[in-house]
Design a protein around this motif. Sequence first.
Motif, mmCIF file in Angstrom:
data_model
loop_
_atom_site.group_PDB
_atom_site.id
_atom_site.type_symbol
_atom_site.label_atom_id
_atom_site.label_comp_id
_atom_site.label_asym_id
_atom_site.label_seq_id
_atom_site.Cartn_x
_atom_site.Cartn_y
_atom_site.Cartn_z
ATOM 1 N N GLY A 3 0.800 -1.217 0.000
ATOM 2 C CA GLY A 3 0.000 0.000 0.000
ATOM 3 C C GLY A 3 0.830 1.262 0.000
ATOM 4 N N HIS A 4 1.980 1.187 -0.640
ATOM 5 C CA HIS A 4 2.939 2.295 -0.603
ATOM 6 C C HIS A 4 2.355 3.590 -1.189
ATOM 7 C CE1 HIS A 4 3.786 2.397 -4.941
ATOM 8 N NE2 HIS A 4 3.734 1.081 -4.919
ATOM 9 N N PRO A 5 2.904 4.747 -0.750
ATOM 10 C CA PRO A 5 2.400 6.041 -1.221
ATOM 11 C C PRO A 5 3.177 6.595 -2.416
ATOM 12 C CG PRO A 5 3.910 6.412 0.585
ATOM 13 C CD PRO A 5 3.872 4.902 0.357
ATOM 14 N N PHE A 6 4.085 5.821 -2.979
ATOM 15 C CA PHE A 6 5.027 6.375 -3.945
ATOM 16 C C PHE A 6 4.461 6.438 -5.365
ATOM 17 C CE2 PHE A 6 7.554 4.018 -0.714
ATOM 18 C CZ PHE A 6 8.054 5.134 -0.050
ATOM 19 N N GLU A 7 4.896 7.450 -6.086
ATOM 20 C CA GLU A 7 4.585 7.589 -7.499
ATOM 21 C C GLU A 7 5.247 6.442 -8.266
ATOM 22 O OE1 GLU A 7 4.520 11.466 -10.455
ATOM 23 O OE2 GLU A 7 6.240 11.206 -9.130
ATOM 24 N N THR A 8 4.644 6.045 -9.376
ATOM 25 C CA THR A 8 5.251 5.012 -10.206
ATOM 26 C C THR A 8 6.053 5.653 -11.334
ATOM 27 O OG1 THR A 8 3.391 4.861 -11.751
ATOM 28 C CG2 THR A 8 3.302 3.466 -9.766
ATOM 29 N N ASP A 47 14.040 11.179 -4.382
ATOM 30 C CA ASP A 47 12.700 11.560 -4.831
ATOM 31 C C ASP A 47 12.070 10.240 -5.257
ATOM 32 O OD1 ASP A 47 10.416 12.743 -5.722
ATOM 33 O OD2 ASP A 47 11.318 13.771 -7.430
ATOM 34 N N PRO A 48 11.672 9.408 -4.286
ATOM 35 C CA PRO A 48 11.406 7.995 -4.543
ATOM 36 C C PRO A 48 10.285 7.743 -5.536
ATOM 37 C CG PRO A 48 10.672 8.637 -2.355
ATOM 38 C CD PRO A 48 11.457 9.779 -2.885
ATOM 39 N N VAL A 49 10.446 6.623 -6.220
ATOM 40 C CA VAL A 49 9.501 6.203 -7.242
ATOM 41 C C VAL A 49 9.559 4.687 -7.287
ATOM 42 C CG1 VAL A 49 11.232 6.383 -9.093
ATOM 43 C CG2 VAL A 49 8.818 6.606 -9.657
#
Length: 299
Positions: A142-147, A216-218
């Motif tokens: 359920g991560h909040p990161f952009e793909t 800037d995680p993705v």
Amino acid sequence: MAFEPPQRLVRALGETAPAGDDWLGRLPEAAHQAVALRELTVERVQMPGGRSSLVILVRRADGTPAVLKLAPPRARPESERAALSHWGGLGAVLLLEPVVTEGVLLLERLHPDLSVRSLPEAKALLEAAGTLRRLWVEPPAGHPFETVADRTGRQAAAMRATVSAHAEVTPLVDAALVAREELLAAPPEHRLLHGTFRQSKVLAGERTPWLAVGPDPVVGECAFDLARLVRDRVEDLIAQPSGAATTRRRVKRLAESLDVDQERLRGWTLFRAVESGVRALRVGRAQDAELLLEFAGWL
């Protein structure tokens, strides 16, 4: 102490600031509040600093050295917090504070003036690649990161819009967009990625020799993350008569050392270089644009 934002930060944020944004104007007061809330002793503002945040070298109440970082919402500091928390200090700087203050991070102090970029090129690439490998983990459920697909989709739209005013870059933009579509058709894995990894993002530490900062995680494939490292020291590559051949060897060497498909790495390197070059063109950094687009043409 006056928390005057470094000019590098002012220029960079000025290129991307939405209309009416007053984050820079509120920054000195926000910094004072963050310092007081945590009972920190300020040593100095890091200069020349980064392009997306204010970095302040501080000491905690017990004398422990630390870094206080303040970033605007468009730099996605809460995403950075989530990634650093998930990594837990493995390969990356350690998050020192569980308390969430929007846009403020308290971090382990590394050696801010000593990055792997200070090493000879071959050694720098080796150390940077080894650090990056440790960051490629499964994202949390359920991560909040952009793909990667979402982020590059926004970038692709901006690239198309820029072409209308700069028709000379159309062939490279077309090639980059085709590469992106092909790469997204069958991504080989989905890992938590640093997102903006390069040699200057790896600093000397005490717990381990080198640790990554400023993600800037993705979430996406590893080749996307490695692609930015391929063009490190691009100004040196452009200056070499053998720059194109050196670039191709670098793609091959990095792909082999990190078990990444060479063609996928080449494709993402092309896309990211063209995207950066077109963005530089859009905001008036003509020299940066020229370097990046010449580099992209070698791929």
